[in-house]
Motif scaffolding. Sequence first.
Motif, short mmCIF file in Angstrom:
data_model
loop_
_atom_site.label_atom_id
_atom_site.label_comp_id
_atom_site.label_asym_id
_atom_site.label_seq_id
_atom_site.Cartn_x
_atom_site.Cartn_y
_atom_site.Cartn_z
N GLY A 1 -0.82 -5.37 -14.36
CA GLY A 1 -0.64 -4.76 -13.19
C GLY A 1 -0.71 -5.93 -11.89
N GLY A 2 -0.84 -7.26 -12.43
CA GLY A 2 -0.83 -8.37 -11.29
C GLY A 2 0.07 -9.26 -11.27
N ALA A 3 -0.24 -10.37 -11.17
CA ALA A 3 0.97 -11.60 -11.09
C ALA A 3 1.87 -11.67 -12.35
CB ALA A 3 0.13 -12.80 -10.98
N LYS A 4 2.98 -12.09 -12.23
CA LYS A 4 3.95 -12.30 -13.12
C LYS A 4 4.48 -13.68 -13.41
CE LYS A 4 4.36 -7.63 -13.06
NZ LYS A 4 3.73 -6.93 -14.26
N PHE A 5 4.89 -13.87 -14.56
CA PHE A 5 5.41 -15.27 -14.91
C PHE A 5 6.66 -15.57 -14.15
CE2 PHE A 5 3.32 -14.17 -18.94
CZ PHE A 5 2.79 -15.43 -19.28
N THR A 6 7.58 -14.27 -13.84
CA THR A 6 8.97 -14.72 -13.13
C THR A 6 8.78 -14.02 -11.77
OG1 THR A 6 9.94 -13.04 -14.31
CG2 THR A 6 10.26 -15.20 -15.14
N ASP A 7 9.37 -14.50 -10.63
CA ASP A 7 9.39 -13.72 -9.58
C ASP A 7 10.36 -12.54 -9.60
OD1 ASP A 7 12.16 -14.51 -9.24
OD2 ASP A 7 11.60 -16.32 -7.90
N VAL A 8 10.52 -11.73 -8.63
CA VAL A 8 11.41 -10.61 -8.43
C VAL A 8 12.98 -10.98 -8.68
CG1 VAL A 8 9.91 -9.15 -7.20
CG2 VAL A 8 11.48 -10.41 -6.08
N TYR A 9 13.26 -12.37 -8.73
CA TYR A 9 14.41 -12.51 -8.83
C TYR A 9 14.82 -13.18 -10.18
CZ TYR A 9 13.75 -12.56 -3.85
OH TYR A 9 13.16 -12.04 -2.48
N GLY A 10 13.90 -13.06 -10.97
CA GLY A 10 14.16 -13.49 -12.25
C GLY A 10 13.81 -14.92 -12.50
N ASN A 11 13.26 -15.62 -11.60
CA ASN A 11 13.11 -17.17 -11.84
C ASN A 11 11.56 -17.33 -12.05
OD1 ASN A 11 15.97 -17.99 -11.36
ND2 ASN A 11 15.43 -17.37 -9.24
N PRO A 12 11.28 -18.60 -12.84
CA PRO A 12 9.90 -18.74 -12.97
C PRO A 12 9.17 -19.36 -11.77
CG PRO A 12 11.20 -20.51 -14.40
CD PRO A 12 12.11 -19.23 -13.49
N TYR A 13 7.93 -18.90 -11.59
CA TYR A 13 6.98 -19.78 -10.52
C TYR A 13 6.82 -21.18 -10.80
CZ TYR A 13 6.23 -14.99 -8.58
OH TYR A 13 6.39 -13.77 -7.91
N VAL A 14 6.66 -21.87 -9.71
CA VAL A 14 6.75 -23.27 -9.87
C VAL A 14 5.38 -23.84 -9.21
CG1 VAL A 14 7.48 -25.78 -9.29
CG2 VAL A 14 9.13 -23.75 -10.03
N ILE A 15 4.61 -24.64 -10.07
CA ILE A 15 3.47 -25.08 -9.37
C ILE A 15 3.60 -26.60 -9.06
CG2 ILE A 15 0.95 -25.61 -9.91
CD1 ILE A 15 1.00 -23.26 -11.82
N ASP A 16 3.51 -26.86 -7.91
CA ASP A 16 3.71 -28.22 -7.33
C ASP A 16 2.61 -29.10 -7.36
OD1 ASP A 16 6.74 -27.89 -7.04
OD2 ASP A 16 6.32 -27.26 -5.01
N SER B 1 8.26 -20.08 -5.29
CA SER B 1 9.58 -19.40 -5.86
C SER B 1 10.71 -19.89 -5.19
CB SER B 1 9.30 -17.76 -5.52
OG SER B 1 10.68 -17.26 -5.51
N TYR B 2 11.83 -19.77 -6.08
CA TYR B 2 12.97 -20.34 -5.80
C TYR B 2 13.76 -19.44 -4.69
CZ TYR B 2 12.87 -23.66 -9.80
OH TYR B 2 12.74 -24.51 -10.69
N GLY B 3 13.13 -18.34 -4.54
CA GLY B 3 13.72 -17.36 -3.36
C GLY B 3 15.09 -16.85 -3.94
N PRO B 4 15.52 -15.94 -3.04
CA PRO B 4 16.54 -14.88 -3.42
C PRO B 4 17.82 -15.82 -3.78
CG PRO B 4 15.92 -14.30 -1.24
CD PRO B 4 14.96 -15.75 -1.49
N ASP B 5 18.21 -16.91 -3.31
CA ASP B 5 19.31 -17.41 -4.25
C ASP B 5 19.16 -18.14 -5.33
OD1 ASP B 5 17.83 -19.99 -3.73
OD2 ASP B 5 19.21 -20.97 -2.17
N GLY B 6 17.83 -18.20 -6.02
CA GLY B 6 17.61 -18.88 -7.24
C GLY B 6 17.80 -20.33 -7.49
N THR B 7 17.61 -21.12 -6.27
CA THR B 7 18.08 -22.34 -6.35
C THR B 7 16.91 -23.16 -6.08
OG1 THR B 7 20.42 -22.18 -5.86
CG2 THR B 7 19.58 -24.31 -5.64
N ASP B 8 16.37 -24.23 -6.80
CA ASP B 8 15.26 -25.03 -6.19
C ASP B 8 15.77 -26.01 -5.35
OD1 ASP B 8 13.04 -26.77 -6.12
OD2 ASP B 8 13.20 -27.58 -8.36
N ASN B 9 15.05 -25.44 -3.93
CA ASN B 9 15.26 -26.23 -2.84
C ASN B 9 14.11 -27.29 -2.32
OD1 ASN B 9 17.94 -25.36 -2.20
ND2 ASN B 9 16.66 -23.34 -1.66
N ASN B 10 13.22 -27.50 -3.55
CA ASN B 10 12.14 -28.41 -3.20
C ASN B 10 11.20 -28.06 -1.94
OD1 ASN B 10 10.88 -30.55 -4.50
ND2 ASN B 10 11.92 -32.05 -3.45
N GLY B 11 11.24 -26.56 -1.73
CA GLY B 11 10.32 -26.02 -0.62
C GLY B 11 11.07 -25.64 0.61
N ALA B 12 12.40 -26.14 0.56
CA ALA B 12 13.31 -25.91 1.78
C ALA B 12 14.19 -24.58 1.43
CB ALA B 12 13.98 -27.20 2.11
#
Length: 591
Positions: free
Chosen positions: A105-120, A128-139
């Motif tokens: 009932g808590g945190a997930k391995f992946t975000d709601v867009y189906g991508n894994p969370y990243v720890i920088d 999270s890579y966000g809606p576009d699913g692309t790694d924008n390096n925080g941008a």
Amino acid sequence: MSRKRANNAFWRSGFSLIEVIVAVSIMAVLAAAVVPVMFNKLDQARYKRVFADLQAIYEATMGTQAEDYFGFVGDVGTLPDSVNELIDGTGQGTDWRGPYLSLAGGAKFTDVYGNPYVIDSLPIRVRSYGPDGTDNNGAGDDLSYPENPLSTFSGNLEAQVYINGRLISDATTEQVSASIAYSNDGTPATLALTFNLGNQQFEHTTAVHQGKHVLTVIAGKTGQDPATTHKEVVTILPGVITKTQVSFADADYMTRLDTDLNGNGIPDRLEDMDGDGIPDDMDPDIDGDETPNAIDPDPYDPLVTGGGGGATSPQVTAVTPSYGNQGDTNLLLTIDGAYFATGATVTFSGTGITVLTNPATFVSSSQLTVSVNISGSAATGLRNVTVDNTDGGSGTGNNLFEVLASGGSPSPIITLVVPDNANQGETNLTVTIQGQNFLTGPTVTFSNGNISVNSTTFVNSSQVDVDITVPGASATGAGTVRLTNTDGNFDEATFTVNQTVPNISNATPNNANTLTNNVWVDITGTNFLSGFTASTSGSPLAVDNTSFISSSQVRVRVDCGWTLRDKQRYIIVTNPGGGADSTLFTINGWL
């Protein structure tokens, strides 16, 4: 009812084309307004879910300082490579104490867009890579937490140590060491702290990960006395220097540290070169190189050994006379040292000196003689002297012989300084300098600029006496004393200034009531120096004024803050050079 009337009633019950068009238009307008709102609500729900996950993962990784919790990093000492490592400790080392994150009932391995969370790691954040699913390096449309991320999860520690209320000012001399436990990628490790003499504290240059760590302080020399070990937990915060004071009691520490076997009033630790607990004037092996002083070519240098299985190469220590003039012939020189053998030869560095006696005349294993000619064109200056034994052993004494121009004066040579040390605060101390080639009217100076030379007395060409004053604020440690002849030639030898440590015997009064200010405390003892400072070991006791009376008495004015119950704190008296002692003071509580 007539048929005509019935047909009219039928058509009145339907909708006209215009009515239908109006109705459809209204529905279209309503749909245009409602559908974006619905999609916006859906996006908000997704964002809310992602940010809740990001925060949960970050706090599992870095902890929450407000709750004094440091998460995965505080235990393992590094950042996790993935969210899975916060849950599964396989391969994470014995310091892994998770799980740190709950998935029920808590945190997930992946975000709601189906991508894994990243720890920088730089900066430290969860993303999270966000809606576009692309790694924008925080941008771009990447989503991350926290808003103001840290650049490091490590920090540093600075610790002052008080034993029996006395600040440790020289860890080596006072036989104290410190270390801190940490985790090296999940494996327990220990980092030795270094001692900063200037700041009188233990430090570490290599940053240690955030979290709670065990600081260990050991008082006493391992293997030579029953050392006392003190441990306490310290908290290191990321990106800052944590300052702390460690204070503990050790009934035997000062007894071990300040023994005075030779009864000269100086603690053995201040005149014990090899640290074996025996003062140098009683120690048969002063430098601890396992070569007895009697046969040690240099009993004060552990790298120069001999006898008893030590080095047997020749050691060249002196040449007499120590100089010759251009054009001298058949000049007889005596070479002193150790481990000379029959058949040994003597050579001089440079050119222009011809050794006539080859091999040298063997007097004993510690003395040879040779006759030399010095060319009229030989370069002036200092020369090295080398003795070679027939077995291949060789030894060189640097700058032991000087070639002078005809009529020139030789450089002075200092062979002994007595005493070769002084304590901070000493006045009118006579220092005798012995050697060769001293001229009338020499100048004597000390590299420690605070030392004042009151007078210089030329006794003869081999002895000069100086009267000096060593201010209480003089820098401690080894320096040099320089004797300069009137012709500008000079020589130097080591001279050390010892730290003067105050010794408190009594304090009156030794207590005061809570919320009482301007309490003058008379402190008596020995070795107090003008310019001393006073402090306390902590609140609610504070120092607001001091007064130097004499070397045996000082006064300290204190303020007592609020305390419900009795509290004991130390008043610490520190001499200008850093030597310190303390006395216990009680703040009487309200109850």
